[in-house]
Write a protein that holds these residues in place. Structure first.
Motif, PDB file in Angstrom:
ATOM      1  N   LEU A   6       0.925  -1.237  -0.008  1.00 18.08           N
ATOM      2  CA  LEU A   6      -0.069   0.033  -0.014  1.00 18.08           C
ATOM      3  C   LEU A   6       1.034   1.304   0.002  1.00 18.08           C
ATOM      4  O   LEU A   6       1.808   1.530   0.648  1.00 18.08           O
ATOM      5  N   ILE A   8       1.701   5.222   0.783  1.00 18.83           N
ATOM      6  CA  ILE A   8       1.130   6.305   1.557  1.00 18.83           C
ATOM      7  C   ILE A   8       1.987   7.571   1.339  1.00 18.83           C
ATOM      8  O   ILE A   8       3.164   7.727   1.236  1.00 18.83           O
ATOM      9  N   TYR A  30       4.702  -0.433   4.634  1.00 15.31           N
ATOM     10  CA  TYR A  30       4.153   0.381   3.613  1.00 15.31           C
ATOM     11  C   TYR A  30       5.012   0.758   2.712  1.00 15.31           C
ATOM     12  O   TYR A  30       6.379   1.132   3.211  1.00 15.31           O
ATOM     13  N   ASN A  52      -2.937   5.132  -1.617  1.00 15.34           N
ATOM     14  CA  ASN A  52      -3.953   4.694  -0.934  1.00 15.34           C
ATOM     15  C   ASN A  52      -4.338   5.549   0.188  1.00 15.34           C
ATOM     16  O   ASN A  52      -5.420   5.403   0.729  1.00 15.34           O
ATOM     17  N   LEU A  53      -3.508   6.352   0.556  1.00 19.24           N
ATOM     18  CA  LEU A  53      -3.821   7.340   1.675  1.00 19.24           C
ATOM     19  C   LEU A  53      -2.675   8.393   1.754  1.00 19.24           C
ATOM     20  O   LEU A  53      -1.554   8.328   1.436  1.00 19.24           O
ATOM     21  N   LEU A 120      -6.721   1.951   5.900  1.00 19.99           N
ATOM     22  CA  LEU A 120      -6.563   1.226   4.662  1.00 19.99           C
ATOM     23  C   LEU A 120      -7.169  -0.252   4.281  1.00 19.99           C
ATOM     24  O   LEU A 120      -6.744  -0.814   3.400  1.00 19.99           O
TER      25      LEU A 120
END
Length: 121
Positions: A6, A8, A30, A52-53, A120
């Motif tokens: 993921l 970030i 991450y 994703n964030l 997430l």
């Protein structure tokens, strides 16, 4: 087949804090896109990378930071605002510009990590 890590996006004008947060998140598995300035964020948003964030530390930025938050919102990238000060006006502006919430410094790492994991999912 392994899932892609993921991504970030982390914006922090303080290079030391950015490095610490990047290292902490990478240790948790991450992939981090560090950004020191608004231009770095614009580059990340214009790339083909799926974010994703985003974690946006507004400290040291002028009101143009809210335009970045608006862009994140328009691209449907969930984000949290981080601030050194707790003011109702900052919280209201954060929510008005699409933030999922406001975190105040200093950040408690265990709770911070739990929040990121929940966001997430």
């Amino acid at each position: 087949m392994d899932k892609d890590p993921l991504q970030i996006l982390v914006l922090d004008r303080n290079r030391h804090n950015l490095t610490l947060l990047t290292q902490f998140l990478e240790q948790q598995g991450y992939q981090v896109l560090p950004a020191l300035c608004l231009e770095d964020v614009a580059s990340a948003l214009n790339s083909m990378t799926k974010i994703n964030l985003a974690l946006i530390d507004i400290s040291g930025f002028d009101s143009s930071i809210w335009e970045v938050c608006q862009q994140l919102c328009e691209q449907e990238i969930p984000f949290l605002v981080i601030s050194a000060r707790h003011h109702a006006a900052i919280q209201q502006a954060s929510i008005a510009h699409g933030a999922l919430g406001l975190l105040n410094k200093p950040i408690a790492l265990r709770e911070f990590l739990q929040l990121i994991r929940e966001l997430l999912r």
